[in-house]
Write an enzyme that holds these catalytic residues in place. Structure first.
Site, mmCIF file in Angstrom:
data_model
loop_
_atom_site.group_PDB
_atom_site.id
_atom_site.type_symbol
_atom_site.label_atom_id
_atom_site.label_comp_id
_atom_site.label_asym_id
_atom_site.label_seq_id
_atom_site.Cartn_x
_atom_site.Cartn_y
_atom_site.Cartn_z
ATOM 1 N N ASP A 369 42.227 28.814 39.391
ATOM 2 C CA ASP A 369 42.159 27.350 39.517
ATOM 3 C C ASP A 369 43.598 27.854 40.349
ATOM 4 O O ASP A 369 44.181 28.446 40.887
ATOM 5 C CB ASP A 369 41.610 26.567 39.264
ATOM 6 C CG ASP A 369 43.139 26.399 37.992
ATOM 7 O OD1 ASP A 369 43.936 27.429 37.970
ATOM 8 O OD2 ASP A 369 43.222 25.037 37.933
ATOM 9 N N HIS A 680 36.286 35.657 38.054
ATOM 10 C CA HIS A 680 37.067 33.765 37.390
ATOM 11 C C HIS A 680 38.225 33.616 38.431
ATOM 12 O O HIS A 680 38.389 32.950 37.923
ATOM 13 C CB HIS A 680 36.490 33.261 36.958
ATOM 14 C CG HIS A 680 36.484 31.640 36.652
ATOM 15 N ND1 HIS A 680 34.542 31.636 37.952
ATOM 16 C CD2 HIS A 680 37.156 30.939 36.660
ATOM 17 C CE1 HIS A 680 35.256 29.476 37.532
ATOM 18 N NE2 HIS A 680 36.505 29.398 37.072
ATOM 19 N N ASP A 723 31.582 41.160 32.420
ATOM 20 C CA ASP A 723 32.769 40.810 33.532
ATOM 21 C C ASP A 723 31.725 40.005 34.902
ATOM 22 O O ASP A 723 30.947 40.440 35.252
ATOM 23 C CB ASP A 723 32.841 42.035 33.988
ATOM 24 C CG ASP A 723 33.514 42.605 35.317
ATOM 25 O OD1 ASP A 723 33.774 41.429 35.982
ATOM 26 O OD2 ASP A 723 33.210 43.566 36.377
ATOM 27 N N GLU A 732 38.348 34.470 33.960
ATOM 28 C CA GLU A 732 38.934 34.438 34.615
ATOM 29 C C GLU A 732 40.260 35.176 34.276
ATOM 30 O O GLU A 732 40.963 35.972 33.419
ATOM 31 C CB GLU A 732 40.020 33.299 34.294
ATOM 32 C CG GLU A 732 40.286 32.328 35.245
ATOM 33 C CD GLU A 732 40.304 30.174 35.371
ATOM 34 O OE1 GLU A 732 39.788 30.012 34.002
ATOM 35 O OE2 GLU A 732 41.089 30.265 36.073
HETATM 36 O O1 9MR Z 1 44.375 29.140 28.529
HETATM 37 C C1 9MR Z 1 43.986 28.378 28.690
HETATM 38 C C2 9MR Z 1 43.135 28.276 26.994
HETATM 39 O O2 9MR Z 1 44.233 28.694 26.405
HETATM 40 C C3 9MR Z 1 42.193 27.067 26.657
HETATM 41 O O3 9MR Z 1 41.780 27.727 25.873
HETATM 42 C C4 9MR Z 1 41.213 25.928 27.906
HETATM 43 C C5 9MR Z 1 40.572 25.309 27.630
HETATM 44 O O4 9MR Z 1 41.783 24.363 27.177
HETATM 45 O O5 9MR Z 1 42.650 26.261 29.656
HETATM 46 C C6 9MR Z 1 42.813 27.907 29.564
HETATM 47 O O6 9MR Z 1 43.556 27.259 30.919
HETATM 48 C C7 9MR Z 1 42.845 26.931 32.311
HETATM 49 C C8 9MR Z 1 43.438 25.753 32.493
HETATM 50 O O7 9MR Z 1 43.291 24.549 31.170
HETATM 51 C C9 9MR Z 1 42.950 25.446 33.703
HETATM 52 N N1 9MR Z 1 43.055 26.768 34.744
HETATM 53 C C10 9MR Z 1 42.838 27.918 34.254
HETATM 54 C C11 9MR Z 1 42.672 28.319 32.745
HETATM 55 C C12 9MR Z 1 42.199 29.353 32.445
HETATM 56 O O8 9MR Z 1 41.339 29.575 31.697
#
Ligand code: 9MR
Ligand code: ZN
Length: 749
Positions: A369, A680, A723, A732
């Site tokens: 994102d 992603h 994947d 992601e």
């Molecule tokens: O990396 C983060 C992971 O440890 C958490 O469990 C998750 C859910 O809260 O969020 C991940 O971070 C995401 C972030 O909230 C928004 N940008 C993408 C991040 C990677 O997935």
């Protein structure tokens, strides 16, 4: 039905690399075939349709238990509630918002198979006559529809029926949506309820249905796909078969056997459900070249290289990924290639809940994102600092970023790009805003196309403390290059710290404001961030009141090199500082003890694991970061003790990330023979080309997204990865997953 059973069986096996990405060019709605038909009839009284209990049903939701069951909600600016009452699903809308999907209810948990003919039936009515849309869609990427109808709900109950053929590749995790937001034919502010009942999806004809593609079968002989340096310990992992005792190394070009090795008798039962595994060791084979390992009766490995410069390219790309994630500046094509774009996210940005407009341009996009978040940004910057401090090879000034050649190591130039943004995130009272994002995650668009208003989320304690910590550390790093900048870092750090002290009684974790749904990075434990900041400020000011505070905050749970737990950063800084600053001997001993016991415990677990990692069966979201962080901590433990086992295990963490893992992936895009190609990551998805040098999150045993729930439910431990760009909880990428990898690569280089 024979063929239905066959499909159900086949559906246990799941999908392969790219079926969805391959179909992204299909137009929305294109799927409905010529013969598709939909009818609407008045529905009076009870629905006695036999389809409600047919064996051909994919699902039938009657809401008779007065719960929404599997139905969920998504909102993008609308205001509504979803509940079930009198055996019907009720969508209680107060504001229909500005988009058709501002009010959305959805259902996951089924699959659609290519060439299968489906029948749909449901009852619907509303307090007002209004238009709406219902659709089966891909649940990720461009969210295009497989089948869609735009029609009208009346105030009398109608039974809607439709038939469609799924003409795209079978999708193991599509989404059924009712978009009940904005439509031209009614005032979106009109409060009204929509009632839905007896939703039945049935297989009408599956004679030509094609099962969901299976996940790729992992290779049996797993190597570090980047290779090994001549003097490295060289291990590989292969399936265990007791009477196979030998392996051979072949020259990749000539296929000539250049080395024969013998297995020892040891093996482990993999915790990832992939059977017994054993390790082969060819450390004494040191001749540079490109090879394949062959184990007769089991198979061949991917090719790998023995050589001195095996990590040079990957290191550069893994660092350059941060450059390519830069926001708010032009990325020129000479350096950014196909990922070039003009400055993004330059739109007006307001502080949430106010009319105050501020400039917070700059920084790195966090992940797939385009949010920019202080907490994970601080981890990333600190990892770059540690890399710079711990590896001679990390001083290079020629990594092809805009500042290359300016006499300052590129890692520091890149970190400064984030720090310059972080300054803008500091409020006048010293507190630091948590993040800047739009209210919602964007569609799958390139960075310049995310043009919704930007919102700065409120100040958080973790952002403020992380900021104070990393800015103080920055002072010590930059003072030899740019004294003015270094001083600016220190001043900002002190102000942030003062804010923490003033507000100490009321510091809590961050929660998203009601109408912001982007990443939360919530972490209720603030003592470790505060501890880290206290240590850093003590080290650069020599003012022992900071150290006293660190002692007060330190406890037996302090630790972590993540975005949530950050305690080891503080310990690292103290232990690596000039000895004259380590005035509290007891604290020093406690830190060394904490770090080495954590490493010993984790290596104890890694020794029992077929792939040398400590995770056992529990792989969290971003497990590849956990693995990389452990590698960092092992290197720190080595520096503190001189115990070679720590280095050996640190390198094994890198081997894991680069191919010696249950699925045999090299988890860095663009490198190795088998690596993620459908991440992603919006820039890659929008361009249809995967950015190189990104470490994906990797296996996640918690099935944190619908796609994972659909395809990974039978998987165990390190095999819970796919994947696919819809599978954001495994595939992601983030800046702070790359950064510990930068550290490991700089060490291994
Ligand atoms: O990396 C983060 C992971 O440890 C958490 O469990 C998750 C859910 O809260 O969020 C991940 O971070 C995401 C972030 O909230 C928004 N940008 C993408 C991040 C990677 O997935
Ligand atoms: Zn941007």
């Amino acid at each position: 039905m024979q063929s239905k059973k066959l499909i159900s069986l086949l559906l246990v096996v799941i999908m392969a690399f790219s079926m969805i990405a391959c179909n992204q060019s299909a137009d929305a709605g294109e799927i409905s075939s010529e013969t598709d038909a939909s009818t609407i009839a008045d529905a009076s009284g009870n629905n006695s349709d036999s389809s409600l209990s047919s064996e051909n049903n994919v699902f039938a939701d009657t809401f008779d238990d007065n719960t929404p069951g599997e139905w969920g909600t998504y909102s993008n600016g609308g205001d509504f509630e979803l509940y079930a009452e009198n055996g019907e699903l009720v969508i209680d809308i107060t504001n229909a918002g500005k988009l058709d999907y501002a009010v959305q209810i959805f259902r996951d948990g089924f699959q659609l198979n290519e060439n299968c003919v489906y029948a749909v039936s449901f009852d619907i009515y509303s307090d007002i006559e209004r238009d709406y849309q219902w659709r089966f869609q891909i649940n990720g990427g461009d969210y295009h529809a497989y089948y869609e109808e735009n029609t009208t709900i009346t105030t009398t109950k109608q039974t809607v029926t439709a038939e469609f053929t799924m003409s795209e590749a079978s999708d193991p995790a599509p989404r059924l949506c009712f978009n009940l937001g904005f439509q031209e034919n009614f005032d979106p502010q009109t409060a009204h309820k929509v009632y839905l009942d007896n939703f039945v999806l049935t297989i009408k004809d599956d004679s030509n249905a094609i099962a969901v593609e299976a996940l790729p079968t992992p290779i049996s002989v797993k190597v570090n796909q980047l290779g090994y340096k001549p003097d490295d310990t060289k291990l590989f992992v292969t399936k265990y078969v007791s009477d196979i005792t030998e392996f051979e190394i072949l020259d990749a070009d000539t296929k000539e056997v250049v080395y024969t090795g013998t297995f020892n008798s040891e093996y482990t039962n993999s915790k990832s459900g992939d059977g017994s595994q054993r390790t082969g060791d060819f450390s004494d084979f040191t001749t540079p070249g490109t090879y394949i390992i062959n184990v007769n009766g089991i198979g061949e490995s991917y090719t790998f290289t023995i050589g001195d410069n095996i990590y040079d390219d990957i290191y550069k790309d893994v660092v350059r990924m941060l450059y390519l994630q830069r926001c708010g500046c032009d990325l020129d094509s000479d350096l950014a290639g196909d990922f070039a774009h003009v400055a993004c996210h330059m739109q007006e940005t307001t502080i949430y809940g106010t009319d105050t407009v501020i400039d917070v341009t700059g920084g790195w996009h966090d992940a797939g994102d385009y949010g920019r978040y202080v907490v994970p940004g601080a981890k990333t910057v600190m990892d770059l600092f540690m890399t710079y401090e711990s590896s001679e090879g990390a001083r290079s000034d020629n990594l092809d970023i805009p500042e290359s050649g300016n006499g300052i190591p590129d890692l520091l130039d890149e970190a400064k790009y984030e720090l310059d943004w972080m300054f803008k995130m500091q409020a006048e009272n010293g507190g630091v805003y948590h993040k800047v994002t739009c209210a919602n995650f964007p569609e799958t668009v390139e960075a310049t196309a995310e043009t919704e208003p930007l919102l700065v989320s409120p100040i958080s304690a973790t952002a403020t403390a992380d900021f104070a910590a990393v800015m103080a550390h920055a002072y010590s790093i930059y003072k030899e290059y740019d004294a003015t900048f270094a001083k600016q870092c220190l001043d900002a750090s002190k102000e942030a710290y003062a804010y923490l002290l003033e507000n100490e009684e009321t510091l809590t974790g961050f929660h998203n404001p009601e109408d912001i749904v982007t990443g939360e990075y919530n972490d209720a434990t603030i003592s470790d961030e505060f501890f880290w900041a206290s240590i850093e400020l003590y080290l650069v000011t020599k003012d022992s009141t900071y150290l006293d505070k660190a002692v007060e905050l330190y406890n037996d749970k302090t630790g972590g090199l993540g975005w949530a737990a950050v305690g080891y950063y503080g310990m690292y800084s103290y232990l690596y500082a000039d000895e004259s600053l380590q005035i509290n001997e007891e604290l020093k001993t406690a830190f060394i003890d904490t770090i080495t016991s954590a490493c010993d415990e984790s290596i104890r677990r890694a020794k029992k694991d077929s792939y040398f990692v400590s995770l056992g069966r529990n792989y969290p979201w971003g497990s590849n970061m956990t693995v990389a962080n452990e590698g960092m901590l092992y290197y720190i433990a080595y520096d503190l003790t001189g115990n070679e086992e720590y280095v050996e295990y640190a390198k094994l963490q890198l081997d894991y990330l680069l191919g010696i893992n249950p699925l045999g992936y090299c988890y860095v895009t663009g490198y190795g023979s088998f690596s993620p190609d459908h991440t992603h990551h919006r820039p890659s998805q929008a361009l249809g080309q995967t950015m190189p040098g990104m470490l994906v999150g990797g296996p996640n045993t918690n099935a944190d997204d619908p796609y994972a729930r659909a395809v990974l439910s039978n998987m165990v431990g390190g095999t819970c990865y796919v994947d696919n760009d819809s599978c954001f909880s495994t595939n992601e990428i983030t800046i702070y997953w790359n950064s510990p990898l930068i550290y490991l690569l700089a060490k291994a280089k």
